[in-house]
Design a protein around this motif. Structure first.
Motif, short mmCIF file in Angstrom:
data_model
loop_
_atom_site.label_atom_id
_atom_site.label_comp_id
_atom_site.label_asym_id
_atom_site.label_seq_id
_atom_site.Cartn_x
_atom_site.Cartn_y
_atom_site.Cartn_z
N ARG A 167 0.83 -1.20 0.00
CA ARG A 167 0.00 0.00 0.00
C ARG A 167 0.87 1.26 0.00
NH1 ARG A 167 -3.25 -3.21 3.45
NH2 ARG A 167 -2.20 -2.37 5.27
N SER A 168 1.92 1.25 0.80
CA SER A 168 2.82 2.41 0.84
C SER A 168 3.50 2.63 -0.50
CB SER A 168 3.88 2.22 1.92
OG SER A 168 3.30 2.16 3.19
N PHE A 169 3.91 1.56 -1.13
CA PHE A 169 4.57 1.65 -2.44
C PHE A 169 3.60 2.24 -3.48
CE2 PHE A 169 5.66 -0.27 -6.57
CZ PHE A 169 6.95 0.26 -6.72
N ARG A 170 2.37 1.72 -3.49
CA ARG A 170 1.37 2.22 -4.44
C ARG A 170 1.05 3.69 -4.17
NH1 ARG A 170 -2.24 -3.10 -4.15
NH2 ARG A 170 -1.10 -4.33 -5.68
N THR A 171 0.94 4.05 -2.91
CA THR A 171 0.68 5.45 -2.55
C THR A 171 1.84 6.32 -3.03
OG1 THR A 171 -0.58 4.75 -0.62
CG2 THR A 171 0.20 7.02 -0.65
N GLY A 172 3.05 5.88 -2.86
CA GLY A 172 4.23 6.63 -3.33
C GLY A 172 4.25 6.78 -4.84
N ILE A 173 3.90 5.72 -5.55
CA ILE A 173 3.85 5.77 -7.02
C ILE A 173 2.79 6.77 -7.48
CG2 ILE A 173 3.24 4.45 -9.09
CD1 ILE A 173 6.00 3.82 -8.17
N VAL A 174 1.61 6.70 -6.86
CA VAL A 174 0.52 7.63 -7.22
C VAL A 174 0.94 9.07 -6.93
CG1 VAL A 174 -1.83 8.35 -6.60
CG2 VAL A 174 -1.33 5.95 -7.02
N ALA A 175 1.59 9.29 -5.80
CA ALA A 175 2.04 10.64 -5.45
C ALA A 175 3.10 11.14 -6.45
CB ALA A 175 2.61 10.66 -4.03
N ALA A 176 4.05 10.27 -6.80
CA ALA A 176 5.09 10.66 -7.75
C ALA A 176 4.49 10.97 -9.13
CB ALA A 176 6.14 9.56 -7.86
N LEU A 177 3.55 10.15 -9.58
CA LEU A 177 2.89 10.39 -10.86
C LEU A 177 2.08 11.69 -10.82
CD1 LEU A 177 1.77 6.82 -11.99
CD2 LEU A 177 3.56 8.25 -12.98
N SER A 178 1.40 11.94 -9.71
CA SER A 178 0.63 13.18 -9.57
C SER A 178 1.53 14.39 -9.64
CB SER A 178 -0.14 13.19 -8.25
OG SER A 178 -1.04 12.12 -8.20
N ILE A 179 2.67 14.33 -8.98
CA ILE A 179 3.63 15.44 -9.02
C ILE A 179 4.17 15.62 -10.43
CG2 ILE A 179 5.92 16.16 -8.23
CD1 ILE A 179 5.18 14.93 -5.49
N ALA A 180 4.49 14.52 -11.10
CA ALA A 180 5.01 14.61 -12.47
C ALA A 180 3.98 15.21 -13.42
CB ALA A 180 5.44 13.22 -12.96
N VAL A 181 2.73 14.81 -13.29
CA VAL A 181 1.66 15.38 -14.14
C VAL A 181 1.48 16.85 -13.82
CG1 VAL A 181 -0.84 15.31 -14.57
CG2 VAL A 181 0.49 13.19 -14.58
N GLY A 182 1.52 17.22 -12.56
CA GLY A 182 1.41 18.63 -12.16
C GLY A 182 2.53 19.47 -12.75
N ILE A 183 3.75 18.95 -12.70
CA ILE A 183 4.89 19.67 -13.27
C ILE A 183 4.73 19.79 -14.78
CG2 ILE A 183 7.37 19.47 -13.74
CD1 ILE A 183 7.67 18.35 -10.89
N LEU A 184 4.26 18.75 -15.43
CA LEU A 184 4.05 18.78 -16.88
C LEU A 184 2.99 19.82 -17.26
CD1 LEU A 184 4.71 17.51 -19.63
CD2 LEU A 184 2.86 15.90 -19.21
N ILE A 185 1.89 19.85 -16.53
CA ILE A 185 0.83 20.84 -16.80
C ILE A 185 1.37 22.26 -16.57
CG2 ILE A 185 -1.38 21.73 -15.95
CD1 ILE A 185 -2.21 18.79 -15.54
N PHE A 186 2.11 22.45 -15.50
CA PHE A 186 2.70 23.77 -15.23
C PHE A 186 3.66 24.17 -16.35
CE2 PHE A 186 6.25 26.24 -13.49
CZ PHE A 186 5.56 27.38 -13.08
N ALA A 187 4.48 23.23 -16.81
CA ALA A 187 5.43 23.54 -17.88
C ALA A 187 4.71 23.91 -19.18
CB ALA A 187 6.35 22.34 -18.11
N ILE A 188 3.66 23.20 -19.51
CA ILE A 188 2.91 23.50 -20.74
C ILE A 188 2.25 24.87 -20.62
CG2 ILE A 188 0.87 22.84 -22.09
CD1 ILE A 188 1.68 19.90 -21.56
N LEU A 189 1.60 25.14 -19.51
CA LEU A 189 0.94 26.43 -19.33
C LEU A 189 1.93 27.59 -19.35
CD1 LEU A 189 -1.81 25.67 -16.66
CD2 LEU A 189 -2.11 26.17 -19.08
#
Length: 171
Positions: free
Chosen positions: A35-57
């Motif tokens: 569960r901790s590993f999956r939570t970490g993966i989801v958090a890392a992917l969320s941060i990466a998507v957020g950075i990508l959206i910020f970079a595009i904008l």
């Protein structure tokens, strides 16, 4: 012998229950780690998507901040090339770019237009007479100069002088 067998069975039961308890703890620990590993993966992917959206904008905003003022400046330059330096050529301070380099170009262009307007006062008005549309087919303003391409139809019509050869100096 029966006492030894009974004592051995008790010891075996204790060992079996200990092993079973350890196995249950290991399964629970693995589930928590999963569960901790999956939570970490989801958090890392969320941060990466957020950075990508910020970079595009930020890229879109920055490119608009560069292209809009440059496009407007190019339109003004087209008009100045046709000597259409009417009073509406001044750049409104609200139109100035927030990028220093582009703002400097805009201010320099404004100074150039002001100087051309002053210079125009000393030029014969016959220079400004002629066509009322520019080479793009737009209506020109009063006093606008026609495109210089109307003067000749082709390069062959222009008479160029013969090249002059200068003899070398003798020292």
């Amino acid at each position: 012998l029966a006492e030894v067998d009974a004592a051995g069975l008790k010891a075996t039961d204790k060992i079996t229950s200990l092993v079973a308890g350890i196995q249950r703890q290991a399964v629970e620990t693995n589930a928590q780690a999963d569960r901790s590993f999956r939570t970490g993966i989801v958090a890392a992917l969320s941060i990466a998507v957020g950075i990508l959206i910020f970079a595009i904008l930020s890229t879109v905003i920055f490119s608009l901040a560069v292209t809009r003022p440059l496009r407007a400046l190019a339109e003004y330059l087209e008009r100045v090339a046709l000597m259409d330096v009417g009073m509406d050529m001044g750049l409104d301070p609200a139109q100035l770019s927030w990028l220093w380099e582009i703002r400097q170009m805009q201010r320099s262009f404004g100074t150039t237009v002001k100087n051309l307007i002053e210079l125009r006062k000393f030029m014969p008005q016959t220079l400004f007479a002629g066509e009322t549309t520019d080479k793009l087919g737009r209506e020109g303003s009063v006093g606008s100069c026609p495109s210089p391409t109307h003067l000749v139809d082709s390069v062959e019509e222009v008479a160029f002088p013969a090249p002059v050869t200068v003899p070398p100096l003798a020292l």
